[in-house]
Enzyme design. Structure first.
Site, mmCIF file in Angstrom:
data_model
loop_
_atom_site.group_PDB
_atom_site.id
_atom_site.type_symbol
_atom_site.label_atom_id
_atom_site.label_comp_id
_atom_site.label_asym_id
_atom_site.label_seq_id
_atom_site.Cartn_x
_atom_site.Cartn_y
_atom_site.Cartn_z
ATOM 1 C CE LYS A 94 -2.039 -1.127 3.912
ATOM 2 N NZ LYS A 94 -1.342 -2.392 4.229
ATOM 3 N NE ARG B 3 -5.026 -1.021 9.705
ATOM 4 C CZ ARG B 3 -3.868 -0.711 9.127
ATOM 5 N NH1 ARG B 3 -3.749 0.353 8.407
ATOM 6 N NH2 ARG B 3 -2.841 -1.504 9.294
ATOM 7 N NE ARG C 55 7.669 -2.287 6.307
ATOM 8 C CZ ARG C 55 6.348 -2.415 6.403
ATOM 9 N NH1 ARG C 55 5.586 -1.970 5.434
ATOM 10 N NH2 ARG C 55 5.816 -2.972 7.449
ATOM 11 N NE ARG D 201 5.729 0.008 10.082
ATOM 12 C CZ ARG D 201 4.659 -0.182 9.329
ATOM 13 N NH1 ARG D 201 4.615 0.353 8.119
ATOM 14 N NH2 ARG D 201 3.644 -0.878 9.751
ATOM 15 N NE ARG E 58 1.882 -4.545 11.205
ATOM 16 C CZ ARG E 58 3.036 -4.462 10.533
ATOM 17 N NH1 ARG E 58 4.173 -4.808 11.106
ATOM 18 N NH2 ARG E 58 3.047 -4.033 9.296
HETATM 19 P P1 AP5 Z 1 4.820 -1.623 1.859
HETATM 20 O O1 AP5 Z 1 4.515 -0.795 0.665
HETATM 21 O O2 AP5 Z 1 5.557 -0.994 2.989
HETATM 22 O O3 AP5 Z 1 3.497 -2.385 2.384
HETATM 23 P P2 AP5 Z 1 2.229 -1.838 3.170
HETATM 24 O O4 AP5 Z 1 1.031 -2.460 2.563
HETATM 25 O O5 AP5 Z 1 2.260 -0.350 3.260
HETATM 26 O O6 AP5 Z 1 2.486 -2.522 4.583
HETATM 27 P P3 AP5 Z 1 2.385 -1.945 6.063
HETATM 28 O O7 AP5 Z 1 3.143 -2.897 6.923
HETATM 29 O O8 AP5 Z 1 2.780 -0.501 6.104
HETATM 30 O O9 AP5 Z 1 0.860 -2.070 6.331
HETATM 31 P P4 AP5 Z 1 0.147 -2.037 7.681
HETATM 32 O O10 AP5 Z 1 -1.254 -1.960 7.250
HETATM 33 O O11 AP5 Z 1 0.498 -3.147 8.589
HETATM 34 O O12 AP5 Z 1 0.791 -0.767 8.434
HETATM 35 P P5 AP5 Z 1 0.249 0.709 8.734
HETATM 36 O O13 AP5 Z 1 1.419 1.587 8.766
HETATM 37 O O14 AP5 Z 1 -0.885 1.047 7.856
HETATM 38 O O15 AP5 Z 1 5.646 -2.896 1.310
HETATM 39 C C1 AP5 Z 1 6.133 -3.875 2.200
HETATM 40 C C2 AP5 Z 1 7.500 -4.372 1.716
HETATM 41 O O16 AP5 Z 1 7.310 -5.092 0.501
HETATM 42 C C3 AP5 Z 1 8.513 -3.266 1.410
HETATM 43 O O17 AP5 Z 1 9.769 -3.670 1.799
HETATM 44 C C4 AP5 Z 1 8.435 -3.111 -0.114
HETATM 45 O O18 AP5 Z 1 9.652 -2.688 -0.658
HETATM 46 C C5 AP5 Z 1 8.065 -4.517 -0.552
HETATM 47 N N1 AP5 Z 1 7.234 -4.565 -1.752
HETATM 48 C C6 AP5 Z 1 6.162 -3.742 -2.046
HETATM 49 N N2 AP5 Z 1 5.620 -4.099 -3.222
HETATM 50 C C7 AP5 Z 1 6.337 -5.181 -3.673
HETATM 51 C C8 AP5 Z 1 6.247 -5.993 -4.848
HETATM 52 N N3 AP5 Z 1 5.302 -5.793 -5.786
HETATM 53 N N4 AP5 Z 1 7.137 -7.020 -4.976
HETATM 54 C C9 AP5 Z 1 8.096 -7.247 -4.025
HETATM 55 N N5 AP5 Z 1 8.233 -6.487 -2.903
HETATM 56 C C10 AP5 Z 1 7.353 -5.465 -2.730
HETATM 57 O O19 AP5 Z 1 -0.349 0.539 10.228
HETATM 58 C C11 AP5 Z 1 0.502 0.331 11.335
HETATM 59 C C12 AP5 Z 1 -0.300 0.355 12.620
HETATM 60 O O20 AP5 Z 1 -0.907 1.639 12.818
HETATM 61 C C13 AP5 Z 1 -1.475 -0.635 12.694
HETATM 62 O O21 AP5 Z 1 -1.058 -1.915 13.103
HETATM 63 C C14 AP5 Z 1 -2.388 0.054 13.722
HETATM 64 O O22 AP5 Z 1 -1.936 -0.142 15.044
HETATM 65 C C15 AP5 Z 1 -2.217 1.525 13.378
HETATM 66 N N6 AP5 Z 1 -3.200 1.984 12.364
HETATM 67 C C16 AP5 Z 1 -2.921 2.423 11.101
HETATM 68 N N7 AP5 Z 1 -4.065 2.742 10.457
HETATM 69 C C17 AP5 Z 1 -5.073 2.499 11.308
HETATM 70 C C18 AP5 Z 1 -6.489 2.611 11.201
HETATM 71 N N8 AP5 Z 1 -7.079 3.034 10.059
HETATM 72 N N9 AP5 Z 1 -7.241 2.256 12.283
HETATM 73 C C19 AP5 Z 1 -6.672 1.827 13.427
HETATM 74 N N10 AP5 Z 1 -5.338 1.691 13.596
HETATM 75 C C20 AP5 Z 1 -4.534 2.023 12.542
HETATM 76 MG MG MG Z 2 2.471 1.038 4.821
#
Ligand code: AP5
Ligand code: MG
Ligand code: ZN
Length: 258
Positions: A36, A111, A157, A190, A201
């Site tokens: 994402k 979410r 990552r 992270r 997660r």
């Molecule tokens: P990356 O692009 O970083 O993936 P991502 O989908 O953004 O993964 P996240 O871990 O950031 O998602 P998340 O939902 O757990 O975290 P968030 O920060 O939203 O890619 C991942 C890796 O793969 C990278 O190394 C990249 O290079 C690689 N990659 C990408 N595409 C690729 C491809 N095509 N091929 C190969 N490799 C590839 O949330 C964190 C925390 O915040 C949550 O746990 C929660 O506590 C809180 N939070 C956030 N939003 C909310 C909400 N709306 N409500 C409540 N709590 C929330």
């Molecule tokens: Mg992300």
């Protein structure tokens, strides 16, 4: 503070905004590690609309130890979801910034079903009924990737604390080990990318966020994209969807509000 940091990061996209078309709201759904954040950055570069990552915004609050950051720190560290009302308040504030006038990419929001219902009414009242946009219905894109591949992606990552660039030691390493190509900052892992937290997660996604995809699916608004392709191919598939459905484009079923 957080406001300044966001404005600083988005300042470069202010050029030529006047002549660019309205894209409207884009929601990127998908499990942790689906891509994402990676794809949001590309969509931002392409359409010059901001990435609104609730994860990034929350982490920034934690980093700066704001009252909100202190409140949510432990929840994020456990891999659970931050309470809906706190996240919705942050999103409301962010979407009211002037750089979101032509559209935005919601990365990691909504979410929960409550967040999705809140978003629908927020978009309707703030963007459609004010006459800003022809529709408030978001383009909802789900990026799907196999569970085991997600684990590999997350553990590999590395991110840049200065510019937010995302790398992967397996699939997209920096030119120099552990150093950001763009600004020379040392890359970080992270806090919530630890094995036990990653599993929590992923479980949280299954329990609480999959129903959001079902909610949009029932409304005929969900598009699923195979995220198990090269980053370029995933981007191409996403841009194609957005081009065909963008708010104000007179084609498809999502143009008119109802
Ligand atoms: P990356 O692009 O970083 O993936 P991502 O989908 O953004 O993964 P996240 O871990 O950031 O998602 P998340 O939902 O757990 O975290 P968030 O920060 O939203 O890619 C991942 C890796 O793969 C990278 O190394 C990249 O290079 C690689 N990659 C990408 N595409 C690729 C491809 N095509 N091929 C190969 N490799 C590839 O949330 C964190 C925390 O915040 C949550 O746990 C929660 O506590 C809180 N939070 C956030 N939003 C909310 C909400 N709306 N409500 C409540 N709590 C929330
Ligand atoms: Mg992300
Ligand atoms: Zn950097």
């Amino acid at each position: 503070m957080v406001v300044n940091l966001v404005q600083e990061r988005l300042g470069a996209s202010s050029m030529a905004e006047q002549v660019l078309r309205t894209i409207g709201p884009v929601v990127l759904l998908g499990p942790p590690g689906a891509g994402k954040g990676t794809q949001s950055k590309r969509i931002t570069e392409h359409y010059h609309i901001p990435q609104v990552s609730t994860g990034d915004l929350l982490r920034e609050h934690v980093r700066q130890q704001t009252p909100l950051g202190i409140e949510v720190q432990a929840v994020i560290a456990r891999g659970e979801l931050v309470p809906d009302h706190l996240v919705c308040d942050i999103v409301a504030w962010r979407l009211r910034q002037p750089d979101a006038d032509r559209g935005f990419i919601l990365d990691g929001f909504p979410r929960t079903q409550k967040q999705a219902a809140w978003l629908d009414s927020f978009l309707k009242f703030e963007f459609f009924e004010t006459g800003k946009w022809a529709s408030w219905l978001p383009i909802v894109i789900r990026i799907q990737v196999d569970y085991n591949k997600l684990l590999l992606r997350i553990t590999g990552r590395r991110t840049c604390p200065t510019c937010g660039a995302i790398y992967n030691v397996h699939s997209n390493p920096p030119l120099v080990d552990e150093i950001c190509d763009k600004d020379g900052t040392k890359l970080v892992i992270r806090d919530d990318d630890r094995d036990e937290v990653i599993r929590e997660r992923l479980d949280t996604y299954e329990r609480q966020t999959k129903p959001v995809a079902e909610y949009y699916d029932k409304l005929g608004r969900l598009v699923t994209i195979n995220g198990d392709q090269s980053v370029d191919d995933v981007s191409a598939a996403i841009l194609k969807e957005i081009d065909g459905r963008a708010c104000g484009v007179a084609s498809g079923t999502e143009v008119k509000g109802n």
